[in-house]
Design a protein around this motif. Structure first.
Motif, PDB file in Angstrom:
ATOM      1  N   MET A   1      65.198  31.719  96.145  1.00 30.83           N
ATOM      2  CA  MET A   1      65.976  31.335  97.324  1.00 30.83           C
ATOM      3  C   MET A   1      67.424  31.808  97.203  1.00 30.83           C
ATOM      4  N   PHE A   2      67.994  31.652  95.998  1.00 26.99           N
ATOM      5  CA  PHE A   2      69.374  32.051  95.741  1.00 26.99           C
ATOM      6  C   PHE A   2      69.558  33.555  95.945  1.00 26.99           C
ATOM      7  N   LEU A   3      68.635  34.349  95.414  1.00 30.11           N
ATOM      8  CA  LEU A   3      68.745  35.802  95.525  1.00 30.11           C
ATOM      9  C   LEU A   3      68.376  36.306  96.916  1.00 30.11           C
ATOM     10  N   GLN A   4      67.406  35.669  97.553  1.00 31.76           N
ATOM     11  CA  GLN A   4      67.033  36.048  98.925  1.00 31.76           C
ATOM     12  C   GLN A   4      68.197  35.878  99.887  1.00 31.76           C
ATOM     13  N   ALA A   5      68.960  34.811  99.712  1.00 33.19           N
ATOM     14  CA  ALA A   5      70.092  34.542 100.603  1.00 33.19           C
ATOM     15  C   ALA A   5      71.111  35.673 100.567  1.00 33.19           C
ATOM     16  N   GLN A   6      71.138  36.417  99.434  1.00 33.74           N
ATOM     17  CA  GLN A   6      72.076  37.533  99.276  1.00 33.74           C
ATOM     18  C   GLN A   6      71.392  38.881  99.491  1.00 33.74           C
ATOM     19  N   SER A   7      70.093  38.851  99.875  1.00 30.56           N
ATOM     20  CA  SER A   7      69.285  40.077 100.024  1.00 30.56           C
ATOM     21  C   SER A   7      69.251  40.874  98.719  1.00 30.56           C
ATOM     22  N   LYS A   8      69.150  40.150  97.588  1.00 30.60           N
ATOM     23  CA  LYS A   8      69.066  40.793  96.278  1.00 30.60           C
ATOM     24  C   LYS A   8      67.713  40.546  95.613  1.00 30.60           C
ATOM     25  N   ASN A   9      66.693  40.264  96.418  1.00 31.88           N
ATOM     26  CA  ASN A   9      65.430  39.830  95.824  1.00 31.88           C
ATOM     27  C   ASN A   9      64.504  40.973  95.424  1.00 31.88           C
ATOM     28  N   ILE A  10      64.967  42.231  95.487  1.00 29.43           N
ATOM     29  CA  ILE A  10      64.139  43.340  95.017  1.00 29.43           C
ATOM     30  C   ILE A  10      63.856  43.206  93.523  1.00 29.43           C
TER      31      ILE A  10
ATOM     32  N   ALA B   1      62.656  23.289  97.324  1.00 24.72           N
ATOM     33  CA  ALA B   1      63.537  24.421  97.027  1.00 24.72           C
ATOM     34  C   ALA B   1      64.001  25.127  98.292  1.00 24.72           C
ATOM     35  N   SER B   2      63.246  25.008  99.385  1.00 22.50           N
ATOM     36  CA  SER B   2      63.639  25.691 100.627  1.00 22.50           C
ATOM     37  C   SER B   2      64.937  25.123 101.207  1.00 22.50           C
ATOM     38  N   ALA B   3      65.329  23.905 100.764  1.00 25.48           N
ATOM     39  CA  ALA B   3      66.640  23.382 101.161  1.00 25.48           C
ATOM     40  C   ALA B   3      67.757  24.300 100.665  1.00 25.48           C
ATOM     41  N   LEU B   4      67.533  24.908  99.492  1.00 24.99           N
ATOM     42  CA  LEU B   4      68.514  25.840  98.931  1.00 24.99           C
ATOM     43  C   LEU B   4      68.635  27.079  99.813  1.00 24.99           C
ATOM     44  N   GLU B   5      67.526  27.461 100.451  1.00 23.51           N
ATOM     45  CA  GLU B   5      67.554  28.610 101.366  1.00 23.51           C
ATOM     46  C   GLU B   5      68.494  28.344 102.537  1.00 23.51           C
ATOM     47  N   THR B   6      68.459  27.112 103.062  1.00 21.94           N
ATOM     48  CA  THR B   6      69.378  26.730 104.137  1.00 21.94           C
ATOM     49  C   THR B   6      70.824  26.779 103.656  1.00 21.94           C
ATOM     50  N   LEU B   7      71.097  26.111 102.536  1.00 15.47           N
ATOM     51  CA  LEU B   7      72.468  25.968 102.051  1.00 15.47           C
ATOM     52  C   LEU B   7      73.058  27.302 101.592  1.00 15.47           C
TER      53      LEU B   7
ATOM     54  N   PHE C   1      57.502  36.627 105.731  1.00 16.68           N
ATOM     55  CA  PHE C   1      58.266  36.601 106.981  1.00 16.68           C
ATOM     56  C   PHE C   1      58.962  35.256 107.182  1.00 16.68           C
ATOM     57  N   LEU C   2      58.357  34.170 106.671  1.00 16.07           N
ATOM     58  CA  LEU C   2      59.035  32.869 106.696  1.00 16.07           C
ATOM     59  C   LEU C   2      60.353  32.958 105.927  1.00 16.07           C
ATOM     60  N   ALA C   3      60.296  33.580 104.740  1.00 17.81           N
ATOM     61  CA  ALA C   3      61.514  33.741 103.941  1.00 17.81           C
ATOM     62  C   ALA C   3      62.537  34.590 104.671  1.00 17.81           C
ATOM     63  N   ALA C   4      62.074  35.693 105.282  1.00 25.22           N
ATOM     64  CA  ALA C   4      62.992  36.587 105.998  1.00 25.22           C
ATOM     65  C   ALA C   4      63.653  35.878 107.166  1.00 25.22           C
ATOM     66  N   ALA C   5      62.864  35.119 107.934  1.00 30.95           N
ATOM     67  CA  ALA C   5      63.418  34.398 109.085  1.00 30.95           C
ATOM     68  C   ALA C   5      64.443  33.371 108.634  1.00 30.95           C
ATOM     69  N   GLY C   6      64.120  32.636 107.561  1.00 31.15           N
ATOM     70  CA  GLY C   6      65.050  31.628 107.054  1.00 31.15           C
ATOM     71  C   GLY C   6      66.367  32.222 106.607  1.00 31.15           C
ATOM     72  N   VAL C   7      66.297  33.332 105.866  1.00 29.72           N
ATOM     73  CA  VAL C   7      67.515  33.964 105.346  1.00 29.72           C
ATOM     74  C   VAL C   7      68.350  34.556 106.473  1.00 29.72           C
ATOM     75  N   ARG C   8      67.703  35.306 107.366  1.00 26.75           N
ATOM     76  CA  ARG C   8      68.457  35.982 108.420  1.00 26.75           C
ATOM     77  C   ARG C   8      69.119  34.977 109.365  1.00 26.75           C
ATOM     78  N   VAL C   9      68.399  33.919 109.749  1.00 24.63           N
ATOM     79  CA  VAL C   9      68.970  32.917 110.646  1.00 24.63           C
ATOM     80  C   VAL C   9      70.112  32.175 109.955  1.00 24.63           C
ATOM     81  N   ALA C  10      69.897  31.782 108.697  1.00 26.90           N
ATOM     82  CA  ALA C  10      70.951  31.070 107.959  1.00 26.90           C
ATOM     83  C   ALA C  10      72.198  31.939 107.808  1.00 26.90           C
ATOM     84  N   ASN C  11      72.004  33.216 107.459  1.00 27.97           N
ATOM     85  CA  ASN C  11      73.143  34.127 107.307  1.00 27.97           C
ATOM     86  C   ASN C  11      73.946  34.244 108.596  1.00 27.97           C
TER      87      ASN C  11
END
Length: 482
Positions: free
Chosen positions: A166-175, A83-89, A303-313
């Motif tokens: 992953m989908f919501l994290q990419a948009q910073s909507k994961n609250i 599923a982390s591939a979705l975080e990249t895309l 923090f792994l999730a945060a790093a992945g999202v911020r770098v991808a964005n």
């Protein structure tokens, strides 16, 4: 006058730097805080189930522990990694403002993870004969087989859970994910008590509550994604999800291998400890240390999730310096928390063990292992951030090779030598595996430092543009056919 002007310029630059740190920290914590809380809540569901099943009987508790530490962890590692591939895309598409593609990526990931879950299904159906072939006691294997059938809905729950996160994290909507996880945890505590203690339904009651606890957040996430709260990124179900799947499968496989190799590392540590002298005390002490380490890993995975999202964005936006700055801020924040925990566990040592056991020998063994636990926590504060950077940049394949070399070619053999040949016992095994983690961390630092981020921006743009054009062409064909 000139000196005053210089001081004002310097202070302005410092203020600008502070503002940049503050802005990046807010963006990081918007992803990291809900991710950490969600992982704590999910981990708590398993702990609560284990507590109530422990009141049913020791055989049931052993079978539950067997299913969740082997089968569920195995499936979790594969599906979370894929599923982390979705975080990249999704992260890169969101940064590039190709918002319409994200819903298609999400549906493609559902298809890939569903097929993977179907492939894993026989392990859950034939758990009892598999465990008996491996030498497990028949009575425990029978109960484990019953529990594993109840765990099948949990296997399929991971599909929606991981991908929507992953989908919501990419948009910073994961609250929303954190609120749903908290609600699910509260319901799980009440239902577990009601079904196991009040109505005496045993395993059936405990596993019914556990399955509901895993599925309730999924229902909430699915409604949130598909019913209007993500209108920019979710355009409805599409047949395009079934097209051009192979690139998604390749990236998902490399992501799965990368994270699986990390998540299974500690499991091997426990298996190797079973052959040591005083194995019972060693395993009890190590289990307590790994339990504490497991809770701390929930922070690291956030923090792994945060790093992945911020770098991808930032790569999707084409902002190289912003991506680098994000890596530095996230890594330093995670390291600061890890360093405080490092000092905490060095100071309290065996005193922490009495929260889990009254056995003085086990507590003394925990105190003996505490320095290694502290070092492990310190390394865990850096290494997952670097893995998150790799996910954000789409470098999962490279990190998978690094993990194989450092963990399984260096770490485990060195641990076996130190533990069995030099006779340092469990400390030797853990030291060897920590050595593998240290080498891996150093290599990831070097890879991150030497990466040409301009090239990564170009790759991100090519990846997004390629799928965007393919989806546009497919959409045109489908429209013309209709």
């Amino acid at each position: 006058m000139e000196e005053d002007l210089k001081q004002k310029l310097v202070s302005k630059e410092e203020l600008t730097f502070v503002q940049r740190v503050w802005k990046e920290s807010k963006a990081m914590w918007i992803v990291a805080a809900p991710a950490i809380f969600t992982r704590f809540s999910t981990f708590g569901i398993q702990v609560i189930s284990q507590i109530f099943i422990g009141h049913i009987g020791s055989k049931q508790l052993a079978a539950f522990a067997l299913v969740f530490t082997v089968l569920i962890r195995f499936a979790n590692g594969i599906l979370l990694g894929m599923a982390s591939a979705l975080e990249t895309l999704c992260g890169q598409a969101y940064g590039a403002k190709e918002l319409g593609m994200m819903g298609v990526f999400l549906q493609r990931s559902w298809i890939v993870l569903f097929l993977t879950s179907v492939i894993l299904l026989p392990l859950f159906i034939f758990t009892t004969p598999i465990l008996m072939i491996l030498g497990q006691e028949e009575s425990i294997a029978q109960v484990a087989g019953h529990i594993s059938l109840w765990a099948i809905p949990i296997l399929f729950a991971f599909i929606i859970s991981f991908t929507c996160q992953m989908f919501l994290q990419a948009q910073s909507k994961n609250i929303i994910i954190a609120f749903l996880a908290a609600f699910s945890l509260i319901i799980h505590i009440f239902l577990s008590w009601l079904l196991t203690m009040k109505f005496k339904l045993g395993i059936t009651g405990a596993m019914t509550s556990t399955c509901l606890a895993f599925w309730l957040p999924n229902i909430g996430q699915f409604i949130f994604v598909t019913c209007g709260w993500c209108s920019d990124t979710w355009k409805g179900f599409s047949f395009l999800a079934f097209k051009d799947l192979w690139p998604i499968i390749k990236l998902s496989l490399s992501s799965g291998v990368m994270l699986c190799l990390e998540l299974w590392y500690n499991t091997i540590l426990v298996l190797l400890t079973g052959n040591m002298e005083n194995a019972e005390i060693s395993i009890d002490a190590l289990s307590i240390c790994l339990y504490i380490n497991g809770w701390e890993m929930m922070i690291s995975l956030g923090f792994l999730a945060a790093a992945g999202v911020r770098v991808a964005n930032e790569l999707g936006r084409g902002r190289v310096e912003a991506a680098k700055f994000s890596i530095i801020v996230t890594a330093l924040t995670s390291f600061a928390i890890g360093f405080l925990l490092f000092l905490f566990f060095l100071f309290f040592r065996e005193r922490l063990a009495y929260l889990f056991t009254s056995n003085k020998d086990v507590a003394a063994a925990v105190g003996d292992l505490s320095p290694l636990l502290a070092v492990s926590i310190l390394l865990n504060s850096v290494q997952p951030v670097l893995s998150g950077v790799a996910i954000g940049a789409g470098l999962q394949g490279t990190v998978a090779y690094v993990n194989i070399g450092c963990y399984y070619i260096i770490g485990i053999p060195v641990g076996v030598v130190l533990g069995n040949i030099i006779h340092w016992q469990v400390k030797g095994i853990w030291m060897g595996m920590l050595f593998g983690t240290l080498i891996q961390t150093i290599i990831l630092v070097i890879i991150t430092y030497r990466t040409n981020w301009e090239d990564q921006v170009a790759l991100a743009r090519n990846r997004v543009n390629r799928w965007s054009k393919v989806d546009d062409l497919n959409h045109e064909r489908i429209t013309s056919d209709n």
